[in-house]
Motif scaffolding. Structure first.
Motif, PDB file in Angstrom:
ATOM      1  N   ASP A   1      13.103  31.659  54.861  1.00 48.74           N
ATOM      2  CA  ASP A   1      14.300  31.137  55.521  1.00 48.74           C
ATOM      3  C   ASP A   1      15.094  32.267  56.163  1.00 48.74           C
ATOM      4  OD1 ASP A   1      13.660  28.573  54.797  1.00 48.74           O
ATOM      5  OD2 ASP A   1      14.946  28.563  53.009  1.00 48.74           O
ATOM      6  N   GLU A   2      15.154  33.405  55.470  1.00 54.79           N
ATOM      7  CA  GLU A   2      15.893  34.537  56.007  1.00 54.79           C
ATOM      8  C   GLU A   2      15.212  35.088  57.257  1.00 54.79           C
ATOM      9  OE1 GLU A   2      18.498  37.396  56.930  1.00 54.79           O
ATOM     10  OE2 GLU A   2      18.773  35.735  55.515  1.00 54.79           O
ATOM     11  N   GLN A   3      13.886  35.181  57.244  1.00 50.40           N
ATOM     12  CA  GLN A   3      13.160  35.662  58.424  1.00 50.40           C
ATOM     13  C   GLN A   3      13.357  34.716  59.606  1.00 50.40           C
ATOM     14  OE1 GLN A   3       9.268  35.932  56.652  1.00 50.40           O
ATOM     15  NE2 GLN A   3       9.420  38.158  56.330  1.00 50.40           N
ATOM     16  N   LYS A   4      13.360  33.439  59.339  1.00 55.70           N
ATOM     17  CA  LYS A   4      13.589  32.473  60.421  1.00 55.70           C
ATOM     18  C   LYS A   4      14.989  32.630  61.002  1.00 55.70           C
ATOM     19  CE  LYS A   4      10.397  29.062  58.491  1.00 55.70           C
ATOM     20  NZ  LYS A   4      10.276  27.741  57.843  1.00 55.70           N
ATOM     21  N   ARG A   5      15.987  32.773  60.145  1.00 48.98           N
ATOM     22  CA  ARG A   5      17.368  32.936  60.632  1.00 48.98           C
ATOM     23  C   ARG A   5      17.535  34.238  61.401  1.00 48.98           C
ATOM     24  NH1 ARG A   5      18.623  30.706  55.448  1.00 48.98           N
ATOM     25  NH2 ARG A   5      18.829  32.820  54.597  1.00 48.98           N
ATOM     26  N   GLN A   6      16.793  35.262  60.984  1.00 44.15           N
ATOM     27  CA  GLN A   6      16.943  36.582  61.595  1.00 44.15           C
ATOM     28  C   GLN A   6      16.250  36.705  62.942  1.00 44.15           C
ATOM     29  OE1 GLN A   6      15.703  39.753  59.002  1.00 44.15           O
ATOM     30  NE2 GLN A   6      16.189  41.374  60.477  1.00 44.15           N
ATOM     31  N   TYR A   7      15.050  36.113  63.069  1.00 41.80           N
ATOM     32  CA  TYR A   7      14.232  36.376  64.254  1.00 41.80           C
ATOM     33  C   TYR A   7      14.156  35.236  65.256  1.00 41.80           C
ATOM     34  CZ  TYR A   7      12.676  40.280  61.372  1.00 41.80           C
ATOM     35  OH  TYR A   7      12.636  41.404  60.593  1.00 41.80           O
ATOM     36  N   LEU A   8      14.141  33.995  64.793  1.00 42.25           N
ATOM     37  CA  LEU A   8      13.909  32.889  65.726  1.00 42.25           C
ATOM     38  C   LEU A   8      15.011  32.735  66.776  1.00 42.25           C
ATOM     39  CD1 LEU A   8      12.231  30.153  63.491  1.00 42.25           C
ATOM     40  CD2 LEU A   8      11.189  31.954  64.887  1.00 42.25           C
ATOM     41  N   PRO A   9      16.294  32.852  66.421  1.00 42.95           N
ATOM     42  CA  PRO A   9      17.312  32.767  67.473  1.00 42.95           C
ATOM     43  C   PRO A   9      17.180  33.878  68.514  1.00 42.95           C
ATOM     44  CG  PRO A   9      18.299  32.393  65.322  1.00 42.95           C
ATOM     45  CD  PRO A   9      16.917  32.892  65.072  1.00 42.95           C
ATOM     46  N   ARG A  10      16.710  35.035  68.106  1.00 42.72           N
ATOM     47  CA  ARG A  10      16.555  36.144  69.055  1.00 42.72           C
ATOM     48  C   ARG A  10      15.485  35.835  70.102  1.00 42.72           C
ATOM     49  NH1 ARG A  10      15.853  41.532  65.550  1.00 42.72           N
ATOM     50  NH2 ARG A  10      15.315  42.301  67.646  1.00 42.72           N
ATOM     51  N   VAL A  11      14.334  35.365  69.647  1.00 39.89           N
ATOM     52  CA  VAL A  11      13.273  35.076  70.620  1.00 39.89           C
ATOM     53  C   VAL A  11      13.594  33.831  71.432  1.00 39.89           C
ATOM     54  CG1 VAL A  11      11.451  36.298  69.389  1.00 39.89           C
ATOM     55  CG2 VAL A  11      11.902  33.917  68.813  1.00 39.89           C
ATOM     56  N   ALA A  12      14.277  32.864  70.828  1.00 40.78           N
ATOM     57  CA  ALA A  12      14.683  31.677  71.591  1.00 40.78           C
ATOM     58  C   ALA A  12      15.654  32.065  72.693  1.00 40.78           C
ATOM     59  CB  ALA A  12      15.319  30.652  70.667  1.00 40.78           C
ATOM     60  N   GLY A  13      16.439  33.122  72.451  1.00 36.99           N
ATOM     61  CA  GLY A  13      17.420  33.565  73.432  1.00 36.99           C
ATOM     62  C   GLY A  13      16.856  34.422  74.542  1.00 36.99           C
ATOM     63  N   GLY A  14      15.581  34.765  74.470  1.00 39.54           N
ATOM     64  CA  GLY A  14      14.971  35.500  75.577  1.00 39.54           C
ATOM     65  C   GLY A  14      14.323  36.811  75.211  1.00 39.54           C
ATOM     66  N   GLU A  15      14.422  37.251  73.955  1.00 40.98           N
ATOM     67  CA  GLU A  15      13.707  38.458  73.569  1.00 40.98           C
ATOM     68  C   GLU A  15      12.208  38.160  73.542  1.00 40.98           C
ATOM     69  OE1 GLU A  15      15.053  41.069  70.497  1.00 40.98           O
ATOM     70  OE2 GLU A  15      17.023  40.078  70.391  1.00 40.98           O
ATOM     71  N   VAL A  16      11.426  39.109  74.026  1.00 44.20           N
ATOM     72  CA  VAL A  16       9.985  38.920  74.145  1.00 44.20           C
ATOM     73  C   VAL A  16       9.284  39.556  72.943  1.00 44.20           C
ATOM     74  CG1 VAL A  16       7.950  39.374  75.578  1.00 44.20           C
ATOM     75  CG2 VAL A  16      10.168  38.949  76.656  1.00 44.20           C
ATOM     76  N   SER A  17       8.228  38.890  72.478  1.00 44.47           N
ATOM     77  CA  SER A  17       7.479  39.403  71.328  1.00 44.47           C
ATOM     78  C   SER A  17       6.017  39.591  71.696  1.00 44.47           C
ATOM     79  CB  SER A  17       7.597  38.456  70.130  1.00 44.47           C
ATOM     80  OG  SER A  17       6.978  37.216  70.412  1.00 44.47           O
ATOM     81  N   ALA A  18       5.311  40.335  70.838  1.00 44.58           N
ATOM     82  CA  ALA A  18       3.888  40.616  71.060  1.00 44.58           C
ATOM     83  C   ALA A  18       3.157  40.546  69.733  1.00 44.58           C
ATOM     84  CB  ALA A  18       3.703  41.991  71.702  1.00 44.58           C
ATOM     85  N   PHE A  19       1.850  40.337  69.815  1.00 50.61           N
ATOM     86  CA  PHE A  19       0.977  40.254  68.644  1.00 50.61           C
ATOM     87  C   PHE A  19      -0.020  41.399  68.715  1.00 50.61           C
ATOM     88  CE2 PHE A  19      -3.079  38.584  66.846  1.00 50.61           C
ATOM     89  CZ  PHE A  19      -2.674  38.399  65.536  1.00 50.61           C
ATOM     90  N   LEU A  20      -0.093  42.227  67.666  1.00 51.78           N
ATOM     91  CA  LEU A  20      -0.919  43.424  67.677  1.00 51.78           C
ATOM     92  C   LEU A  20      -1.957  43.351  66.563  1.00 51.78           C
ATOM     93  CD1 LEU A  20       1.891  44.182  69.043  1.00 51.78           C
ATOM     94  CD2 LEU A  20       1.275  46.541  68.583  1.00 51.78           C
ATOM     95  N   LEU A  21      -3.192  43.027  66.953  1.00 48.77           N
ATOM     96  CA  LEU A  21      -4.319  42.984  66.021  1.00 48.77           C
ATOM     97  C   LEU A  21      -5.428  43.926  66.469  1.00 48.77           C
ATOM     98  CD1 LEU A  21      -6.060  41.835  63.702  1.00 48.77           C
ATOM     99  CD2 LEU A  21      -6.698  39.968  65.236  1.00 48.77           C
ATOM    100  N   THR A  22      -5.850  43.814  67.735  1.00 43.50           N
ATOM    101  CA  THR A  22      -6.995  44.564  68.239  1.00 43.50           C
ATOM    102  C   THR A  22      -6.733  46.067  68.215  1.00 43.50           C
ATOM    103  OG1 THR A  22      -7.489  42.711  69.707  1.00 43.50           O
ATOM    104  CG2 THR A  22      -8.568  44.798  70.184  1.00 43.50           C
TER     105      THR A  22
END
Length: 638
Positions: A151-172
């Motif tokens: 719940d804390e991670q959702k409150r911390q990060y989801l509003p930021r990306v919904a507001g326009g911050e861009v994210s990336a996934f790093l596996l390779t």
């Protein structure tokens, strides 16, 4: 050091991949049943639907998005190899970076169906825009945090990306693609968290992201589970260097990086889902995340259909439009029918995901595999239909006063879809593993060389009971009964054929298990054909159901479904023949000789590619660290 000595053994690698699978089947699956020889139309018919609120929200959002998409200069993105800042700002203002997130976190709250419709629309301005939004939302921070975050991670990060911050996934990594057992990026436990060290390759959105999902290996110890773990990482953390922006043959506007981690501290609170669950999180996220790539394939297929229709009706050769010559009319028919089926598959998978009553891991994987292959063929056929203009750039066409058609660009942009989020070859193996899961479950110890004699005896008894009950169901079915599926009108005959062929496919899988037993997992060409047959059967089903559902409003859809089914039946027939009549063994032996250099004489007489540099770049900590080349987006305040 030989490849076999440079990392885990093949058996160890398979164990890592197997441990990441979602082995539990708690919900029904049309795809799983199909490979078992059962056409379960009750799982997909009646055609699912979004509720009234989802439809209203989705349609309203598409109305807001369309004018902005139409204002984007796709040619500028192609020329500059960059998406302009004002496009990023406009997308952020429209909430495009939080389309699938709940409104409670500032998102738009779109269903899977309308999210994919929005991607289809956005990608029509330039494929790089669809890729930007897809990589951010389908495998970046929004989806995994929404599904597995606290719940804390959702409150911390989801509003930021919904507001326009861009994210990336790093596996390779430079030396790690689809073999997670060889993951080298390490997360070493320290007081309060972890220190990340390693290099990640091909991080889409890497140069512009403010938040990262990073997969790294935690060393196993007496008090730690260890294993591949997912971390949410702030992109401006000390020790992160975006070393370079990668350039590609297509998708010229995407921001894609080589990113290095040197003793990057990540708080313990940033672990996503717990230690050792990283790969399972990635695979689970991709069950629905894979729907975004077919959405972009649908974009390209629709675009190609429009160009093929317009050009082929106006261009005249030998006294008639080129589209009326059979050499091209067959291509046009293929494009139209395949586009219809592709959109039907996408919509059906999205609606099943929204309904949440089915397990769609096989369906989503089949869709990604099938759509990426067919969209590439469609684009290639369009280039052929256009002739010399298909090979020519749109700017060159405009320079002499003609309509600028980006056929060659579409071909370049689409090529990566057969590699993104699981290459065609890897998707064949992933789907095949799920398709034969029931067989492996009952025959596991029979074919396991490490199983004891007692375990093998018990497994034989278990397998005997399973096959005694299952095999008789493959002999006869509804597809052999004249006038069955009558409720589908003129498409009844097609569904009868699908039902019969579904049972034939299951019998073929059984024959393969009996012939090769434990070695069947190495018969990758055989398994690939099995999967391709299943994909076409799924596509035929989706096309027929869509046509039946839309029959009142679009009766012409029945015609497209009929044509598609006729085309698919020819392909399936050839695949069944190739299951047993092929050159797989001799091809495999020849490839081994090629790798050993036996035929290297064939390479003489030309200037060969440069021999400078290693085939795979070095990944040692601190090796040749380059200046940080991150791009700052004004709307993110960077």
């Amino acid at each position: 050091m030989s490849p076999s000595q440079s990392g885990p053994t093949e058996r160890e690698a398979r164990k890592v991949a197997e441990a990441a699978r979602e082995a539990e089947w708690t919900k029904p699956s049309f795809g799983k049943e199909l490979f078992l020889g059962r056409l379960r139309l009750d799982l997909v018919d009646p055609w699912p639907a979004n509720d009234a609120e989802q439809v209203a929200r989705g349609e309203a959002y598409l109305e807001r998005l369309r004018p902005f998409v139409e204002s984007i200069d796709g040619a500028q993105i192609e020329r500059d190899a960059s998406i302009p800042d004002d496009v990023f700002a406009g997308l952020a203002e429209l909430g495009a970076f939080g389309m699938k997130l709940p409104t409670s976190y500032g998102g738009v709250g779109l269903s899977h169906l309308y999210y994919c419709k929005a991607l289809t629309l956005a990608g029509s301005a330039h494929a790089s825009i669809g890729t930007l939004l897809s990589a951010h939302q389908s495998i970046g921070v929004p989806q995994p945090v929404k599904m597995f975050g606290t719940d804390e991670q959702k409150r911390q990060y989801l509003p930021r990306v919904a507001g326009g911050e861009v994210s990336a996934f790093l596996l390779t990594e430079p030396d790690v693609g689809s073999d997670p057992a060889r993951l080298a990026c390490e997360a070493r436990p320290v007081e309060g968290g972890y220190l990340l060290n390693g290099v990640k390759l091909w991080a889409t959105n890497g140069p512009i992201a403010t938040l990262l999902v990073v997969m790294a290996r935690v060393p196993k110890s007496a008090d730690r589970r260890g294993g591949v773990t997912a971390f949410v990482v702030e992109a401006d953390s000390p020790g992160i260097t975006v070393e370079s922006r990668n350039a590609f043959m297509g998708l010229r506007g995407i921001e894609n990086s080589v990113t290095r981690f040197d003793d990057v501290f990540v708080p313990e609170a940033n672990v996503l889902g717990g230690e050792g669950r990283g790969l399972k999180i990635a695979l689970t996220t991709l069950n629905t995340g894979r729907l975004s790539l077919p959405a972009m394939c649908v974009t390209s297929a629709k675009w190609c259909l429009n160009v093929a229709r317009g050009w082929s009706a106006q261009r005249v050769q030998w006294g008639r439009p080129v589209g009326r010559h059979e050499a091209l009319s067959t291509k046009i028919s293929y494009i139209a029918a395949t586009t219809y089926a592709m959109e039907a598959m996408l919509d059906l998978c999205c609606l099943l995901a929204d309904d949440e009553s089915n397990d769609i891991r096989i369906e989503a994987a089949l869709l990604k595999l099938w759509a990426s292959e067919k969209a590439w063929t469609i684009a290639d056929e369009l280039v052929q239909i256009r002739g010399g203009r298909g090979f020519e750039t749109a700017d060159s066409q405009r320079a002499r006063g003609e309509r600028g058609i980006e056929a060659e660009q579409v071909l370049r942009d689409l090529r990566i879809m057969r590699i993104f989020e699981g290459s065609t070859e890897i998707m064949h193996l992933l789907i095949a593993r799920e398709a034969v899961d029931a067989h492996l479950a009952v025959a596991g110890d029979i074919i396991d060389p490490e199983a004891s004699r007692e375990d093998k005896i018990r497994a034989v008894a278990k397998a005997g009971a399973f096959y005694a009950a299952w095999l008789p169901t493959l002999v006869a079915g509804k597809g052999m009964v004249p006038n069955s599926f009558g409720e589908y009108g003129p498409l009844a005959a097609q569904l009868r054929w699908v039902e019969r062929t579904t049972r034939k496919l299951a019998r073929s899988i059984f024959y393969g298990m009996g012939r090769w037993q434990g070695a069947m997992e190495r018969k990758q060409a055989f398994l690939g054909r099995v999967v391709d047959i299943g994909a076409d059967l799924f596509a035929m089903t989706a096309a027929c159901l869509r046509a039946q559902t839309e029959r009142a409003g679009h009766p012409e859809g029945v015609e497209l479904a009929q044509v598609f089914c006729e085309q698919a039946r020819v392909r399936v027939g050839a695949l069944f023949t190739a299951l047993w009549d092929n050159t797989d063994d001799s091809d495999d032996a020849t490839a081994a000789q090629v790798l050993e250099g036996r035929y290297s004489f064939l390479e003489g007489g030309i200037r060969l590619p440069s021999t400078d540099g290693p085939w795979v770049s070095p990944v040692e900590p601190g090796a040749s660290v380059k200046p940080d080349v991150r791009r700052r987006l004004p709307h993110q305040g960077g």
